[in-house]
Design an enzyme around this catalytic site. Structure first.
Site, PDB file in Angstrom:
ATOM      1  N   HIS A   1       0.993  -1.440  -0.005  1.00  0.00           N
ATOM      2  CA  HIS A   1       0.056   0.056   0.571  1.00  0.00           C
ATOM      3  C   HIS A   1       1.165   1.391  -0.450  1.00  0.00           C
ATOM      4  O   HIS A   1       1.496   1.654   1.087  1.00  0.00           O
ATOM      5  CB  HIS A   1      -0.692  -0.653   1.482  1.00  0.00           C
ATOM      6  CG  HIS A   1      -1.970   1.304   0.864  1.00  0.00           C
ATOM      7  ND1 HIS A   1      -3.239   0.975   1.581  1.00  0.00           N
ATOM      8  CD2 HIS A   1      -1.612   2.110   1.268  1.00  0.00           C
ATOM      9  CE1 HIS A   1      -3.899   2.217   1.179  1.00  0.00           C
ATOM     10  NE2 HIS A   1      -3.040   2.950   1.138  1.00  0.00           N
TER      11      HIS A   1
ATOM     12  N   HIS B   1       1.732   5.548  -1.281  1.00  0.00           N
ATOM     13  CA  HIS B   1       1.012   6.334  -2.923  1.00  0.00           C
ATOM     14  C   HIS B   1       1.713   7.234  -3.507  1.00  0.00           C
ATOM     15  O   HIS B   1       2.967   7.554  -2.664  1.00  0.00           O
ATOM     16  CB  HIS B   1       0.179   7.808  -1.595  1.00  0.00           C
ATOM     17  CG  HIS B   1      -1.014   7.175  -1.324  1.00  0.00           C
ATOM     18  ND1 HIS B   1      -2.382   6.572  -1.853  1.00  0.00           N
ATOM     19  CD2 HIS B   1      -1.157   6.562  -0.267  1.00  0.00           C
ATOM     20  CE1 HIS B   1      -2.711   6.339  -1.253  1.00  0.00           C
ATOM     21  NE2 HIS B   1      -2.525   6.812   0.054  1.00  0.00           N
TER      22      HIS B   1
ATOM     23  N   ASN C   1      -5.609   7.458  -5.775  1.00  0.00           N
ATOM     24  CA  ASN C   1      -6.174   8.775  -5.905  1.00  0.00           C
ATOM     25  C   ASN C   1      -5.150   9.804  -6.459  1.00  0.00           C
ATOM     26  O   ASN C   1      -4.662  10.516  -5.517  1.00  0.00           O
ATOM     27  CB  ASN C   1      -6.149   8.509  -3.681  1.00  0.00           C
ATOM     28  CG  ASN C   1      -5.278   8.306  -3.372  1.00  0.00           C
ATOM     29  OD1 ASN C   1      -3.901   7.901  -3.658  1.00  0.00           O
ATOM     30  ND2 ASN C   1      -4.923   9.195  -2.203  1.00  0.00           N
TER      31      ASN C   1
ATOM     32  N   LYS D   1      -9.653  -0.506  -5.584  1.00  0.00           N
ATOM     33  CA  LYS D   1      -9.642  -0.097  -4.545  1.00  0.00           C
ATOM     34  C   LYS D   1     -11.166   0.618  -4.440  1.00  0.00           C
ATOM     35  O   LYS D   1     -11.404   1.947  -5.152  1.00  0.00           O
ATOM     36  CB  LYS D   1      -8.245   0.959  -4.564  1.00  0.00           C
ATOM     37  CG  LYS D   1      -8.073   2.003  -3.584  1.00  0.00           C
ATOM     38  CD  LYS D   1      -7.909   1.118  -2.501  1.00  0.00           C
ATOM     39  CE  LYS D   1      -8.234   2.139  -1.292  1.00  0.00           C
ATOM     40  NZ  LYS D   1      -6.771   2.929  -0.539  1.00  0.00           N
TER      41      LYS D   1
ATOM     42  N   HIS E   1     -10.899   1.225   1.326  1.00  0.00           N
ATOM     43  CA  HIS E   1     -10.734   2.514   2.384  1.00  0.00           C
ATOM     44  C   HIS E   1     -11.733   2.183   3.453  1.00  0.00           C
ATOM     45  O   HIS E   1     -12.748   1.994   3.275  1.00  0.00           O
ATOM     46  CB  HIS E   1     -10.320   3.597   1.745  1.00  0.00           C
ATOM     47  CG  HIS E   1     -10.486   4.174   2.844  1.00  0.00           C
ATOM     48  ND1 HIS E   1      -9.118   5.083   3.276  1.00  0.00           N
ATOM     49  CD2 HIS E   1     -11.533   5.271   4.025  1.00  0.00           C
ATOM     50  CE1 HIS E   1      -9.170   5.737   4.361  1.00  0.00           C
ATOM     51  NE2 HIS E   1     -10.282   6.180   4.892  1.00  0.00           N
TER      52      HIS E   1
ATOM     53  N   HIS F   1      -5.002  -0.566   5.489  1.00  0.00           N
ATOM     54  CA  HIS F   1      -4.734  -0.114   6.692  1.00  0.00           C
ATOM     55  C   HIS F   1      -5.308   0.168   8.288  1.00  0.00           C
ATOM     56  O   HIS F   1      -5.811   1.032   8.560  1.00  0.00           O
ATOM     57  CB  HIS F   1      -4.131   1.567   6.700  1.00  0.00           C
ATOM     58  CG  HIS F   1      -4.956   1.954   5.856  1.00  0.00           C
ATOM     59  ND1 HIS F   1      -6.726   1.964   5.809  1.00  0.00           N
ATOM     60  CD2 HIS F   1      -4.963   2.851   4.322  1.00  0.00           C
ATOM     61  CE1 HIS F   1      -7.124   2.562   5.164  1.00  0.00           C
ATOM     62  NE2 HIS F   1      -6.354   2.934   4.431  1.00  0.00           N
TER      63      HIS F   1
ATOM     64  N   LEU G   1      -5.294   8.929   7.250  1.00  0.00           N
ATOM     65  CA  LEU G   1      -6.543   7.875   8.090  1.00  0.00           C
ATOM     66  C   LEU G   1      -6.507   6.728   7.295  1.00  0.00           C
ATOM     67  O   LEU G   1      -6.020   6.730   6.878  1.00  0.00           O
ATOM     68  CB  LEU G   1      -7.311   9.196   7.529  1.00  0.00           C
ATOM     69  CG  LEU G   1      -8.347  10.356   7.443  1.00  0.00           C
ATOM     70  CD1 LEU G   1      -7.960  11.227   6.412  1.00  0.00           C
ATOM     71  CD2 LEU G   1      -8.878  10.319   8.609  1.00  0.00           C
TER      72      LEU G   1
ATOM     73  N   ASP H   1       0.606   2.180   3.584  1.00  0.00           N
ATOM     74  CA  ASP H   1       0.296   4.094   3.213  1.00  0.00           C
ATOM     75  C   ASP H   1       1.137   4.821   3.819  1.00  0.00           C
ATOM     76  O   ASP H   1       0.461   6.470   3.974  1.00  0.00           O
ATOM     77  CB  ASP H   1      -1.403   3.345   4.622  1.00  0.00           C
ATOM     78  CG  ASP H   1      -2.157   4.897   3.493  1.00  0.00           C
ATOM     79  OD1 ASP H   1      -2.110   5.177   2.466  1.00  0.00           O
ATOM     80  OD2 ASP H   1      -2.738   5.362   4.529  1.00  0.00           O
TER      81      ASP H   1
ATOM     82  N   HIS I   1       2.865  14.582   1.958  1.00  0.00           N
ATOM     83  CA  HIS I   1       2.197  15.675   1.432  1.00  0.00           C
ATOM     84  C   HIS I   1       3.334  17.164   2.067  1.00  0.00           C
ATOM     85  O   HIS I   1       3.785  16.355   2.689  1.00  0.00           O
ATOM     86  CB  HIS I   1       0.766  15.976   2.113  1.00  0.00           C
ATOM     87  CG  HIS I   1      -0.050  14.802   2.157  1.00  0.00           C
ATOM     88  ND1 HIS I   1      -1.300  15.216   0.896  1.00  0.00           N
ATOM     89  CD2 HIS I   1      -1.479  13.964   2.409  1.00  0.00           C
ATOM     90  CE1 HIS I   1      -2.360  14.664   1.649  1.00  0.00           C
ATOM     91  NE2 HIS I   1      -1.891  13.663   2.009  1.00  0.00           N
TER      92      HIS I   1
ATOM     93  N   ALA J   1      -4.442  14.251   5.011  1.00  0.00           N
ATOM     94  CA  ALA J   1      -4.315  13.411   6.348  1.00  0.00           C
ATOM     95  C   ALA J   1      -2.441  12.611   5.560  1.00  0.00           C
ATOM     96  O   ALA J   1      -2.786  12.534   3.969  1.00  0.00           O
ATOM     97  CB  ALA J   1      -5.480  12.431   6.053  1.00  0.00           C
TER      98      ALA J   1
END
Ligand code: DOR
Ligand code: ZN
Length: 345
Positions: free
Chosen positions: A13, A15, A41, A99, A136, A174, A219, A247, A251, A263
Site C-alpha cells: 500500500h 501513494h 487517488n 480500490k 478504505h 490500513h 486516515l 500507506d 504531502h 492526512a
C-alpha cells in the site's frame, strides 16, 4: 548488535503521487521494496486501463537504475467503473486489484463510490475473476464519530458485502482497530489486511503530545491504545492474513502544517526500520519475514522475492525534512532516528 536477514520485502500500500513529488518519493520505496501496490487517488484518479498504464510508465521512469522494483497498479472504483475494462486490465496483468474509496472518506476520494450497492455489478465481476477488492474501510456520514468510522464500515458495509459476494477476495487496507483485525481473522481464506507502521507505533495520544501534531495525522486516524495493542498482536501473530502496507502518503509540509491539514504519514524512507522496531519490542523478529515478505505475495498469488536483505540494529539519524521540486516533506521520525538500518553490502 542484532542483525536480521530476510527476503526482500514488498509494500502492499503506497501513494506515489505524480510529477516532482513522484520523482522524489519513488526511489525511497524502490530501494527498500521489491514491489508495491500503488494507490490510484491522483487528481484526476486512475480509473481505467489507459490512465493506469500511463501512470505505471511515469513510476517506472522514476525508479533508480540500480533498484529492482516493480509497481503493481490499482484501479480507483467509481459509480461508473466499466467492469469490462477493469477485468480486462486484471486479466492482462495491468491491474493487481481495485480500490474502493467511499466518497469523501479521505484524500482525493471525491470521485469515490457513493454507496457500495452502486458497484454490485463490478463486485460480482471481480469475484468471478478472482480480482481482489482493496477497501478504505471507513463510513463517511459526518455525524459518525471519527474514531468509530472503521467499526461502522465493518458492520454496515464489509460484513454485508462479504455475505452478498461469498467468493470476493478483500483486503482491508490500513486496519486501525481490533474489530478490523478480528474480521480479517474470521475470513482467513479470502481476506487480508495491511497494517501501517504508525498504527503499530502510536495511538491517538501521539496526535496531541505536547500540542497538535499534524505529521501524526492520517486516515483512518490513530485510535486508542487498546486498538494499537490489538494491531501489534495481529502483525506479530504469524497469521498469514496480515501483511506489510505502509500507506506512505507524502504531502508537502505546508499543506500538513495548515489550518486544514492533509492526512498522511510519509514513512517510505524509514519504513522497514519502523516495523522492525515494533517486531523487536514484541520479541517477534522471527515472524518479521512472514509479515513483510511472504504473506502479501501469498495473498496476491505471487512468488516471494528471491533476493535477501540484511538489517542491523544501529540508531541512525533521519533528516528533519526531504526536499522535492515542489517543497519539503517531513518523514516519519524526521529530526530523530531510526533504530534499524540496512547493513552496508
Ligand atoms: O492518511 C491518508 N492519506 N489516508 C488515506 O486514506 C489517503 C492518504 C493520502 O492519499 O494522502
Ligand atoms: Zn492509502
Amino acid at each position: 548488535m542484532r542483525r536480521l536477514t530476510f527476503r526482500r520485502p514488498d509494500d502492499w500500500h503506497v501513494h506515489f503521487r505524480d510529477g516532482a513529488m513522484l520523482e522524489t518519493v519513488v526511489p525511497h520505496t524502490a530501494r527498500a521494496f521489491g514491489r508495491a501496490i500503488v494507490m490510484p487517488n491522483l487528481v484526476p484518479p486512475v480509473t481505467d486501463r489507459a490512465s493506469a498504464s500511463a501512470y505505471r510508465d511515469r513510476i517506472v521512469a522514476a525508479v533508480p537504475q540500480d533498484a529492482d522494483f516493480t509497481p503493481l497498479m490499482t484501479c480507483y472504483l467509481t459509480d461508473h467503473t466499466d467492469p469490462a475494462d477493469l477485468i480486462a486490465g486484471f486479466r492482462e496483468g495491468l491491474f493487481a486489484a481495485a480500490k474502493l474509496y467511499p466518497a469523501h472518506a479521505t484524500t482525493n476520494s471525491a470521485h469515490g463510490v457513493s454507496s457500495i450497492r452502486a458497484i454490485d455489478g463490478v463486485l460480482g465481476a471481480m469475484a468471478d475473476a478472482g480480482m481482489p477488492l482493496l477497501t478504505h474501510g471507513e463510513i463517511t456520514r459526518p455525524e459518525v464519530d471519527i474514531f468509530d468510522r472503521e467499526k461502522g464500515f465493518v458492520d454496515e458495509v464489509l460484513i454485508p458485502t462479504l455475505e452478498r459476494f461469498p467468493t470476493l477476495r478483500v483486503v482491508m487496507e490500513h486496519i486501525t482497530t481490533r474489530q478490523g483485525a478480528e474480521l480479517v481473522a474470521e475470513h482467513p481464506d479470502r481476506m487480508g489486511a495491511t497494517i501501517t507502521p504508525q498504527h503499530l507505533l502510536y495511538n491517538r495520544n501521539a496526535l496531541f503530545a505536547g500540542g497538535l501534531r499534524p505529521h501524526m495525522f492520517c486516515l483512518p486516524i490513530l485510535k486508542r491504545a487498546e486498538h494499537q495493542e490489538a494491531l501489534r498482536k495481529a502483525a506479530t501473530s504469524g497469521r498469514s492474513n496480515y501483511f506489510l502496507g505502509t500507506d506512505t502518503a507524502p504531502h508537502l509540509r505546508h499543506l500538513k502544517e495548515a489550518d486544514c491539514g492533509c492526512a498522511g504519514v510519509f514513512s517510505a524512507p524509514v519504513a522497514i526500520g519502523a516495523y522492525l522496531k515494533v517486531f523487536a519490542e514484541e520479541d517477534a523478529l522471527d515472524r518479521f519475514e512472514a509479515f513483510a515478505s511472504l504473506n502479501g505475495p501469498a495473498f496476491y498469488g505471487r512468488a516471494p522475492n528471491e533476493a535477501r536483505v540484511t538489517y542491523e540494529e544501529r540508531a541512525t539519524p533521519v533528516p528533519a525534512t526531504i526536499a522535492t521540486g515542489e517543497g519539503e516533506l517531513v518523514p516519519l521520525f524526521g529530526g530523530g532516528s531510526v533504530d534499524w538500518i540496512e547493513a552496508s553490502q
